[in-house]
Design a protein around this motif. Sequence first.
Motif, short mmCIF file in Angstrom:
data_model
loop_
_atom_site.label_atom_id
_atom_site.label_comp_id
_atom_site.label_asym_id
_atom_site.label_seq_id
_atom_site.Cartn_x
_atom_site.Cartn_y
_atom_site.Cartn_z
N GLU A 50 6.87 3.58 -2.17
CA GLU A 50 5.81 4.53 -1.83
C GLU A 50 4.51 3.89 -2.25
O GLU A 50 4.24 3.76 -3.45
N ALA A 51 3.73 3.48 -1.26
CA ALA A 51 2.54 2.65 -1.53
C ALA A 51 1.60 3.35 -2.50
O ALA A 51 1.28 4.53 -2.36
N THR A 73 7.51 1.09 -6.62
CA THR A 73 8.43 0.33 -5.78
C THR A 73 9.66 -0.02 -6.60
O THR A 73 9.54 -0.41 -7.76
N LYS A 74 10.82 0.15 -6.02
CA LYS A 74 12.08 -0.23 -6.66
C LYS A 74 12.72 -1.35 -5.85
O LYS A 74 12.82 -1.27 -4.62
N ILE A 75 13.17 -2.38 -6.56
CA ILE A 75 13.77 -3.55 -5.91
C ILE A 75 15.10 -3.86 -6.59
O ILE A 75 15.16 -3.98 -7.82
N PHE A 76 16.16 -3.98 -5.79
CA PHE A 76 17.45 -4.44 -6.27
C PHE A 76 17.53 -5.95 -6.07
O PHE A 76 17.32 -6.45 -4.96
N ILE A 83 -1.77 -5.30 -5.66
CA ILE A 83 -1.51 -3.93 -5.20
C ILE A 83 -2.17 -2.91 -6.13
O ILE A 83 -1.80 -1.72 -6.09
N HIS A 84 -3.11 -3.35 -6.94
CA HIS A 84 -3.96 -2.46 -7.76
C HIS A 84 -3.14 -1.60 -8.71
O HIS A 84 -3.35 -0.38 -8.81
N GLY A 85 -2.21 -2.20 -9.43
CA GLY A 85 -1.51 -1.49 -10.48
C GLY A 85 -0.36 -0.64 -10.04
O GLY A 85 0.19 0.15 -10.84
N GLU A 86 0.09 -0.75 -8.82
CA GLU A 86 1.28 0.00 -8.37
C GLU A 86 2.49 -0.46 -9.18
O GLU A 86 2.70 -1.65 -9.39
N LYS A 87 3.30 0.48 -9.67
CA LYS A 87 4.42 0.16 -10.53
C LYS A 87 5.57 -0.42 -9.71
O LYS A 87 5.87 0.03 -8.60
N ILE A 88 6.24 -1.43 -10.28
CA ILE A 88 7.38 -2.08 -9.63
C ILE A 88 8.54 -2.09 -10.61
O ILE A 88 8.41 -2.58 -11.74
N VAL A 105 8.69 11.03 -7.35
CA VAL A 105 8.76 9.70 -6.76
C VAL A 105 9.95 8.91 -7.25
O VAL A 105 10.57 8.15 -6.50
N ASN A 106 10.34 9.09 -8.53
CA ASN A 106 11.42 8.27 -9.07
C ASN A 106 12.75 8.62 -8.44
O ASN A 106 13.50 7.74 -7.98
#
Length: 623
Positions: free
Chosen positions: A280-281, A285-288, A317-322, A392-393
Amino acid sequence: MPEEEIKTEEVKVAKRRGRKPKVVEETTKITGKVDSNSFILAAGDIEKDLLVKANDVTEILIQTMEQAYLEWSYPGLFKDRDNPDPAKSLIRAKVVFGDDFNSFKIYDIKTVTLDDDIVDDAYQISPEDAQEYKENPQVGDIVEIPFDVTQLDKAYVRRVKQLFQSHLKDASKQAILSVYSDRIGQLIEGTVTRADPLNNTYELSFGKAVGFLRRSNLIPQDKFVNQDRVLVYLSDVSEKSNPPSLVISRSNEKFILRMMERAVPEIGTGDIQVKGIAREAGRRTKIFVESRNKNIDPIGTCLGIESNRIRTVLNEIHGEKIDVLRYEENKALQIIEAMKPASVIGLSCPEDFFDENVHYEELERDSGYEFPHIVAVVSNGNQGVAIGTGGVNVRLASQITQCTISVLQADDAIREGVKYMSVSDIIEEAKAWKERQIALEGTVSVTEDEEEATKADAAIDAAEVIAPETSAETETSTSPEAVEEKVPETPVDEEVIEESNPAPKADSTTTEMKEAPIEHVEIRNKPKISLSDLEEALSQKKGPSETRSYKKRFDRNRNGEKEAPKPVEPSKASTAAAMPIYTPEELKAIEEEEMMEDNDYDSYDEDLEQYDYYEDDEDKKRN
């Protein structure tokens, strides 16, 4: 009247009528000469600005000049695009430039046709007229007739210009499309040429193409000004506009994936594989990730030393959580990992999660499959972390695992009577599931090996069985040993050869043996006749010419003596009147004699072979 006097008179008349005299502009006539230097420079500029090669520019100019000439020569035919006249495809022209581009010529293309067959002289010419342009023309030859270019006017030049610009735009568009079509799915960098921060709309230039960033494909924190360099993800190329418009985005999940590939070289080399991504921009962001190399930690490698690798992505991406998560094959462990940073204490797991025969990787490819609803139980007070800001989570965890996940606190789960497995039990059950899966895969592989070994043994056995049969079949038709095996065990004697029918030749007997179906029987007993004796017996066997027929045997009397040939009796028609008349006593005597002869024939048939055997010896004695 001279031309100058006519013009002066026209001016006087115009003045008397109160109108301004028409000014006739002197136009430069077309002579076929070309400024080659200017042409070469212009072609180079076009190649630089529009990405169209100089050779293609020349071809476009030639095509437009030919089309403009046809429209100028036959305006009613070629200017109307909807005209269905088939002559449009037959009338042709040709424009030829000199080697140094300092001149050009125009030719009409016509076909040599007999006078009686000419339909239209626009594309046909008689052999007599064609002799002026070609030596010894034949019917069907193509003739190029030069055209006087000085007859062309300003309208022709204007039409060439219009067509050239139109075709050049199309060529430039296709060139740009070919350049950027090869970069679809990659990151490209453009310059902001127009910014509208209030409406969150930005126009970016990429050299010969443009792209637009709008609210839907922007990160909410994005703010740009003119001349800013912006990194975007190219998802498509639109052909609707000229120059082509690029479909770009910064909110696409593949934008993060390409950024991670830039920051983590191991992803590009394949040592680390991205198994899933949900985004969700501007939020999370979640990555496997999964490591293909046992010596590489996927999460630590993606983060880098002191998180320097992931920080380069976060700055863009200006601090977007990954969230970089370890991929788990078991679906229950996968959900627990996807719920991080929340700590899950239990899950309501269906039995399929621990069935080694269920492969969720295959089920996820089926669009019609619906995953079960999963309840994630967290400790009291941690429900907010598990759900996340605005949900979001848990929403991203549901997307990346393709399951519907709801979160409950421990007390709420007990109050609602939710049955769930603890994380420790899930881990133990997942270990047992993994062991069963490995055992199943090993069994399958061993079974496949056994099947292959069984097939190989069967093939060897079949070869061992087939080999003797094949050799026996070959020996039956070719080798003497095979003939020897087929011989009966009793010795061959000429007395046992039946002569009731004409005896066939040895060759015909062999042919009949080949044509008949061969039954292979293994003969263990040794034959009682040798090959030499068999060959001698076959050589002494009588052929059809040596064997006497039944008809010849009946020509002998009971003592074996030859009877004199009976005279040929006249036909019944010729002797009907002379036929003797028998008394009843004579007829009775004749019948008794015939009956006695029949009885003698029966006894004669029994000893027929014995009489035949001594027949030749008696003939010799008599002679």
